[in-house]
Scaffold this motif. Structure first.
Motif, short mmCIF file in Angstrom:
data_model
loop_
_atom_site.label_atom_id
_atom_site.label_comp_id
_atom_site.label_asym_id
_atom_site.label_seq_id
_atom_site.Cartn_x
_atom_site.Cartn_y
_atom_site.Cartn_z
N THR A 199 0.91 -1.04 -0.16
CA THR A 199 0.02 -0.39 0.08
C THR A 199 0.61 1.42 -0.31
O THR A 199 2.32 1.12 0.30
CB THR A 199 -1.32 -0.19 1.38
N ALA A 200 0.27 1.99 -0.28
CA ALA A 200 0.55 3.85 -0.59
C ALA A 200 1.47 4.42 0.83
O ALA A 200 2.53 5.05 0.73
CB ALA A 200 0.33 5.02 -0.83
N TRP A 201 0.97 3.53 1.92
CA TRP A 201 0.51 4.22 3.40
C TRP A 201 2.00 3.44 4.42
O TRP A 201 2.39 3.53 5.30
CB TRP A 201 -0.32 4.40 3.67
N CYS A 202 2.26 1.99 3.79
CA CYS A 202 3.19 0.93 4.17
C CYS A 202 4.51 1.83 4.58
O CYS A 202 5.01 1.78 3.54
CB CYS A 202 3.05 -0.55 3.83
N GLY A 203 4.61 1.57 6.32
CA GLY A 203 6.63 2.33 5.77
C GLY A 203 7.14 1.45 5.25
O GLY A 203 8.10 1.64 4.95
N TRP A 204 7.04 -0.19 5.71
CA TRP A 204 7.74 -0.92 5.02
C TRP A 204 7.97 -1.39 3.24
O TRP A 204 9.09 -0.67 2.40
CB TRP A 204 7.20 -2.49 5.54
N CYS A 205 6.70 -0.73 2.86
CA CYS A 205 6.39 -0.11 1.26
C CYS A 205 7.20 0.58 0.75
O CYS A 205 7.80 0.23 -0.18
CB CYS A 205 5.05 -0.07 0.90
N ARG A 206 7.31 1.94 1.56
CA ARG A 206 7.68 3.03 0.95
C ARG A 206 9.60 2.94 1.22
O ARG A 206 10.24 3.48 0.06
CB ARG A 206 7.39 3.73 1.89
N GLY A 207 10.11 1.94 1.87
CA GLY A 207 11.45 1.89 2.62
C GLY A 207 11.91 1.30 1.75
O GLY A 207 12.50 1.00 1.28
N ALA A 208 10.89 0.02 1.27
CA ALA A 208 11.41 -1.26 0.27
C ALA A 208 11.87 -0.63 -1.84
O ALA A 208 12.33 -1.11 -2.05
CB ALA A 208 10.66 -2.24 -0.03
N GLN A 209 10.88 0.35 -1.89
CA GLN A 209 10.99 1.65 -3.12
C GLN A 209 12.48 1.64 -3.90
O GLN A 209 12.48 1.04 -4.87
CB GLN A 209 10.32 2.91 -2.94
N PRO A 210 13.45 1.53 -3.55
CA PRO A 210 14.22 2.14 -3.77
C PRO A 210 15.11 1.21 -3.65
O PRO A 210 15.78 0.83 -5.40
CB PRO A 210 15.29 2.90 -2.45
N ASP A 211 15.05 0.10 -3.14
CA ASP A 211 15.94 -1.02 -3.46
C ASP A 211 15.35 -1.56 -4.69
O ASP A 211 15.67 -1.75 -5.76
CB ASP A 211 15.35 -2.28 -2.54
N ILE A 212 13.80 -1.39 -4.62
CA ILE A 212 13.25 -2.24 -5.57
C ILE A 212 13.67 -1.47 -7.50
O ILE A 212 13.24 -2.59 -8.18
CB ILE A 212 11.34 -2.32 -5.41
N GLU A 213 13.53 -0.27 -7.48
CA GLU A 213 13.73 0.89 -8.29
C GLU A 213 15.05 0.16 -8.73
O GLU A 213 15.47 0.32 -10.01
CB GLU A 213 13.91 2.07 -8.04
#
Length: 110
Positions: free
Chosen positions: A28-42
């Motif tokens: 989800t857009a509000w999930c801290g874990w999800c936001r934190g993983a975005q640089p690694d995914i990118e």
């Protein structure tokens, strides 16, 4: 790489019919874990330009996430020809994601 969650997620039958490699990301857009993983995914996705990446907003009662038994976010499911090959739950490095991407993009890793 998709940066936005799909407004209308695909149905499971559509995902099962996808040809070739696909990264299916649940969160989800509000999930801290999800936001934190975005640089690694990118970073990992940078080596795989053009790879199909479907971001699915997940939550209670969301049928696609339930069909994959997603319990924690983000969950990355690596598919080849609609079949799950690898899964990472709360990935903590771009290297782990890159290795999983290689399992679906390298022909002889089947």
């Amino acid at each position: 790489m998709n940066r936005e969650y799909a407004a209308q997620p695909p149905e499971r039958r559509e995902v099962d019919a996808l040809p070739g490699p696909t990264l299916l990301e649940f969160g989800t857009a509000w999930c801290g874990w999800c936001r934190g993983a975005q640089p690694d995914i990118e970073k990992a996705m940078a080596e795989h330009e053009g790879l199909r990446h479907i971001k699915v907003e997940d939550g209670p009662g969301r049928p696609l996430g339930r069909s994959y038994r997603v319990k924690l976010w983000p969950t990355l499911i690596f598919l080849r020809d609609g079949q799950e090959v690898e899964r990472l739950v709360r990935p903590d490095s771009s290297q782990a994601i890159a290795q999983a991407l290689r399992t679906i993009t390298t022909p002889d890793s089947a």
